[in-house]
Scaffold this active site. Structure first.
Site, PDB file in Angstrom:
ATOM      1  N   HIS A 183       0.864  -1.176   0.000  1.00  0.00           N
ATOM      2  CA  HIS A 183       0.000   0.000   0.000  1.00  0.00           C
ATOM      3  C   HIS A 183       0.901   1.226   0.000  1.00  0.00           C
ATOM      4  O   HIS A 183       1.593   1.491   0.982  1.00  0.00           O
ATOM      5  CB  HIS A 183      -0.915   0.004   1.226  1.00  0.00           C
ATOM      6  CG  HIS A 183      -1.906  -1.116   1.227  1.00  0.00           C
ATOM      7  ND1 HIS A 183      -2.377  -1.712   2.388  1.00  0.00           N
ATOM      8  CD2 HIS A 183      -2.516  -1.769   0.211  1.00  0.00           C
ATOM      9  CE1 HIS A 183      -3.229  -2.671   2.072  1.00  0.00           C
ATOM     10  NE2 HIS A 183      -3.332  -2.715   0.751  1.00  0.00           N
ATOM     11  N   GLU A 227       1.344   3.933   2.900  1.00  0.00           N
ATOM     12  CA  GLU A 227       1.762   3.491   4.240  1.00  0.00           C
ATOM     13  C   GLU A 227       3.282   3.501   4.315  1.00  0.00           C
ATOM     14  O   GLU A 227       3.944   2.465   4.376  1.00  0.00           O
ATOM     15  CB  GLU A 227       1.171   2.114   4.525  1.00  0.00           C
ATOM     16  CG  GLU A 227      -0.353   2.133   4.529  1.00  0.00           C
ATOM     17  CD  GLU A 227      -0.988   0.750   4.574  1.00  0.00           C
ATOM     18  OE1 GLU A 227      -0.237  -0.250   4.616  1.00  0.00           O
ATOM     19  OE2 GLU A 227      -2.229   0.672   4.569  1.00  0.00           O
ATOM     20  N   HIS A 274       2.922  -2.865   7.063  1.00  0.00           N
ATOM     21  CA  HIS A 274       1.817  -1.982   6.672  1.00  0.00           C
ATOM     22  C   HIS A 274       1.741  -0.798   7.630  1.00  0.00           C
ATOM     23  O   HIS A 274       2.478  -0.710   8.605  1.00  0.00           O
ATOM     24  CB  HIS A 274       0.483  -2.736   6.699  1.00  0.00           C
ATOM     25  CG  HIS A 274       0.296  -3.684   5.561  1.00  0.00           C
ATOM     26  ND1 HIS A 274      -0.667  -3.516   4.597  1.00  0.00           N
ATOM     27  CD2 HIS A 274       0.947  -4.819   5.229  1.00  0.00           C
ATOM     28  CE1 HIS A 274      -0.594  -4.492   3.717  1.00  0.00           C
ATOM     29  NE2 HIS A 274       0.375  -5.307   4.089  1.00  0.00           N
ATOM     30  N   GLU A 331       1.156  -4.119  11.396  1.00  0.00           N
ATOM     31  CA  GLU A 331       0.462  -2.846  11.283  1.00  0.00           C
ATOM     32  C   GLU A 331       1.131  -1.825  12.197  1.00  0.00           C
ATOM     33  O   GLU A 331       1.204  -2.010  13.409  1.00  0.00           O
ATOM     34  CB  GLU A 331      -1.015  -2.999  11.664  1.00  0.00           C
ATOM     35  CG  GLU A 331      -1.806  -3.933  10.772  1.00  0.00           C
ATOM     36  CD  GLU A 331      -2.198  -3.285   9.457  1.00  0.00           C
ATOM     37  OE1 GLU A 331      -1.903  -2.085   9.272  1.00  0.00           O
ATOM     38  OE2 GLU A 331      -2.797  -3.972   8.608  1.00  0.00           O
TER      39      GLU A 331
END
Length: 865
Positions: A425, A428, A521, A593
């Site tokens: 992504h 990010e 991420h 994350e």
């Protein structure tokens, strides 16, 4: 445009062992009589290197285990030679836009000829998987879609760590939702004209983007007293679409959606000029799409002042007041918009400032970092740089293979693999900073880093979606789709980055065990750092997939939150990297994350994360790997005990919420974890949009060919159970032929109906348990012949039991090898009452005995068999 980070050459260059051999060999047969020092291809002097930019330092393009250096020489990477006979070809290749990064340790067994036709005793340099496309530097310039305008200025930011913690914003009560005015009542001061939107799709790309003269889109100043801000975002990772001036110092901003879509607005990065020091400006982003954001929890935007960077060496910092995130009063009729507003005072007059959602990390930043690694003679010995593939726009997707050279083939085969990736992504960027911290540590000369390189092979893809990073997308590639929903794709040409990554890991699994997979991420709704994993259904290794996250939380207690981790596999996440790799056999498969905000834990409570915080987590991932693979199982077993206690607490909490009381002494571990865990709906997940319209026909054709291929190909026996059933069936048929049981019992017809056997063989094990009786003699068989109600399944079970007994007597080894499950060595397990020297609040960083661990093939890694 892309300056190479130069490294001084060593004065003495060691000779290549194979080159010396070829000199002696050719000299012996009379083909060559010159001395090595007079070779036209001998090592280029240092002054020639500096004056010839085409003689580039080498990164390595791959891994070869069949070539080993001379054991009498030190393991030292040689600087590549600049061959006089090939300088012309190199210059021509560069003019055509191709440049090879190569390594002298990876040479083919081919001799070169000079321009006079003479044999030259030097190995031909290997071709890279793909050619690099340099502009004014040794690495490729970013390729943009031909619709995108790109300014020619170089954007560079310094790294800087704030001397004091940057605390979350505390609301004062004066934050009011903005009233959106729009361009009807305001003045448009910046607007991109040619931006591809939904309905169009990517066709081609080029270096520099759109051809022609780059227009100045900012408003023209009327004089030195004009205080209008000048906006710009046509640079790497920039994505401002429009700026509207609604008051003297107030601006409404519209972000550009991901290219070829009409959504995904979260990441922002743009530049302003012509600032005024004593004024208070208000910026409002009007078209955000997420209903929740960390801006409601105290997160501040990032600002960068060019004057502060040039004069005071100050970089990105958190700034802003009157910060509010709320639902907008306008929308497009299909989906609601949300707006972010904040006020700010610039530090200088006539300054150039940047604003960003998070610390930018561009494709050029990555290339400069990788070039510095390739130019480092020490790091280049154990870090092999190659091209995994090309993206949709033709940008290089880099693959790093990091491991120390093995002394023996057995030692090389014993190494397990670790696969890490980031930036699937593009918005990010925190994933890139964690990746940079990991690479800084694993490429260092730390004893722990050396040990990790000795026992592991690291496969690293530092930027999975370079196209999206270059154009400033938040989530998608140039295919207009979220790549983290297409890891099962069959469209190699449309999703090359994902297809080649999955294929690389598939090949890696065929040659060695992959201990860990982790994709880095960013998260826009939760603070701290945490992992998403997958549940293991094998009760023998129950909760083992949670050990690594728990260990990481102990190593980084002020940044990593284990309670925020989740291990539920949802149906909508089947196409994500962690689930696909888990189903391929990587049982420790995670998505890491990292928040865009900061920490709510320990000493960093209520403070924003800096780049140094994220890089330190990359270091701690390495430290946790050593703990996870420690031959002393004490830490591993203690983590399992803690996990069981935590899970029991969660189960009791769930039952209390439901108003039920249940005794969980003996059967609590049989409860499905899927019923206990909440979903990962709090993640920044997006539902798959399916394939773009122009790819649907291609996908249908490929699926049709795949089905036809499966019909033609006979399905092999894949499992041990199927092989055992086939063996039992063959034994049964032989038993019928050798005995007259079937004939006396009147069941000759059963031999002519294989489907009857297939029905009964499914229940073989249960039938054998129900019919465990002594072997019948001839009189008993004669007596039972009279009973016409004899069940055929009983006869089948009887013969199967006889066959099994005979097999156990005659071939005990075969039976054991077919049915016995792989077991662990219980003698290595410590007593359960032995506890490691851990405390609940502090995790020891020093690992005793690591540097002396040298027997790598016998190193026990505690994972699944």
């Amino acid at each position: 445009m892309f300056p190479a980070l130069e490294t001084e050459l060593k004065q003495e260059t060691l000779p290549d062992p194979y080159e010396d051999f070829m000199c002696r060999h050719l000299r012996y047969y009379g083909y060559f009589k010159a001395q090595r020092g007079s070779l036209p291809n001998s090592a280029t002097p240092q002054h020639l290197w500096k004056n010839n930019p085409q003689c580039l330092l080498s990164g390595s393009v791959g891994e070869r285990h069949d070539l080993t250096p001379d054991p009498l020489q030190k393991e030292k990477l040689l600087w590549p030679t600049c061959l006089s006979s090939t300088v012309r070809r190199q210059i021509e290749a560069v003019s055509r836009g191709s440049l090879l990064l190569s390594s002298p340790l990876l040479k083919s067994r081919q001799l070169l000829h000079n321009d006079f036709g003479e044999v030259n005793p030097h190995l031909r340099e290997p071709r890279d998987l793909f050619a690099f496309l340099p502009s004014s530097g040794p690495l490729q310039a970013p390729r943009w879609p031909i619709e995108c305008e790109v300014i020619k200025e170089n954007i560079h930011h310094i790294e800087w760590i704030p001397p004091q913690p940057e605390y979350f914003y505390q609301p004062t009560g004066n934050e009011k939702p903005p009233e959106i005015v729009g361009e009807e009542e305001g003045t448009v001061v910046y607007q991109l004209d040619s931006v591809p939107t939904e309905g169009s799709y990517f066709t081609s790309s080029r270096v520099g983007g759109k051809r022609g003269i780059i227009k100045d889109l900012a408003v023209t100043l009327q004089g030195p007293e004009d205080n209008a801000l000048l906006f710009e975002s046509r640079f790497e990772s920039g994505n401002l679409q429009k700026a509207v001036r609604v008051d003297t110092y107030e601006y409404e901003l519209t972000l550009r959606t991901d290219l070829y879509t009409n959504k995904y607005t979260q990441w922002f990065y743009f530049r302003v000029q012509n600032t005024r020091k004593d004024a208070t400006y208000r910026f409002t982003i009007v078209n955000l799409l997420k209903p929740k954001s960390l801006y409601t929890l105290g997160m501040k935007p990032l600002m960068y002042s060019q004057l502060d960077a040039d004069t005071h060496n100050i970089g990105w910092r958190r700034e802003g007041s009157e910060i509010k995130y709320c639902k907008s009063s306008t929308g497009d009729g299909q989906q609601p918009f949300y707006c972010l507003t904040w006020t700010i005072q610039f530090p200088h007059d006539q300054d150039t400032c940047f604003f960003a959602h998070f610390y930018p990390y561009t494709y050029t930043d990555l290339q400069c970092y990788l070039l510095s690694v390739a130019n480092n003679p020490v790091q280049a010995q154990f870090c092999k740089l190659r091209t995994l593939c090309r993206s949709l726009a033709g940008n290089v997707v880099y693959l790093l293979t990091i491991t120390n050279p093995s002394r023996t083939p057995q030692e090389a085969a014993a190494k397990k693999a670790v696969v890490l990736s980031a930036r699937v992504h593009p918005g990010e960027s925190n994933g890139s900073w964690i990746m940079k911290g990991f690479l800084d540590f694993i490429l260092s000369d730390s004893p722990d880093a050396q040990l990790l390189r000795n026992i592991f092979v690291f496969k690293v893809v530092p930027m999975l979606n370079p196209d999206g990073v270059i154009v400033g997308n938040s989530r998608c590639s140039l295919a207009g789709r979220d790549l983290n929903r297409h890891y099962k794709t069959i469209l190699k040409d449309s999703f090359p980055c994902i297809w080649y990554t999955r294929n690389m890991i598939k090949r890696l699994l065929e040659e060695r065990e992959v201990l860990l997979y982790c994709d880095f991420h960013g998260h826009s709704r939760k603070n701290n750092i945490f992992l998403y994993g997958c549940n293991n259904n094998d009760r023998k290794y129950w909760l083992h997939e949670r050990v690594f996250p728990l260990m990481l939380s102990k190593n980084a207690p002020d940044k990593f939150s284990f309670h925020s981790c989740n291990f539920k596999v949802q149906r909508c996440k089947e196409g994500t990297g962690r689930v696909v790799m888990w189903r391929m056999g990587i049982l420790n498969s995670y998505t890491m994350e990292s928040t865009f905000g900061g920490s709510t834990l320990g000493n960093k409570r209520d403070t924003h994360f800096t780049t140094e915080d994220l890089k330190s987590l990359g270091h701690q991932v390495c430290d946790t790997l050593l703990d996870f693979c420690d031959p002393d199982r004490a830490k591993f077993m203690q983590c399992l005990e803690e996990l069981k206690e935590l899970l029991q607490q969660e189960i009791h909490k769930k039952f209390n919420e439901l108003g039920q009381d249940m005794e969980l002494e003996g059967n609590w571990s049989d409860i499905s974890l899927s019923d206990i865990e909440s979903s990962t709906s709090g993640s920044d997940s997006s539902l798959s949009d399916g394939l773009p319209a122009h790819l649907l026909n291609i996908a249908r054709e490929l699926n049709k060919k795949k089905r036809l291929y499966k019909k033609k190909k006979k399905k092999p026996l894949q499992t041990r159970k199927q092989r055992n059933e086939q063996y039992q069936k063959n034994s049964l048929m032989r038993e019928f032929k050798l005995t007259d049981v079937a004939e006396r019992a009147g069941f000759a017809s059963t031999l002519q109906k294989p489907h009857a056997f297939s029905r009964n063989s499914k229940n073989t094990s249960s039938s054998m348990v129900r019919n465990e009786k002594p072997r019948l003699n001839e009189s008993q068989l004669n007596a039972r012949d009279k009973d016409t109600s004899l069940d055929p399944s009983n006869v089948t079970a009887l013969i199967l039991s006889q066959s099994k007994e005979r097999t156990q007597r005659e071939k005990p080894g075969f039976t054991a090898s077919c049915s016995a499950k792989r077991s662990t060595n219980r003698s290595q397990e410590p007593a359960r009452d032995m506890k490691p020297s851990w405390s609940r609040n502090r995790y020891p960083v020093a690992k005793r005995g690591r540097a002396t661990l040298t027997v790598y093939p016998s190193l026990h890694v505690y994972t699944y068999p």
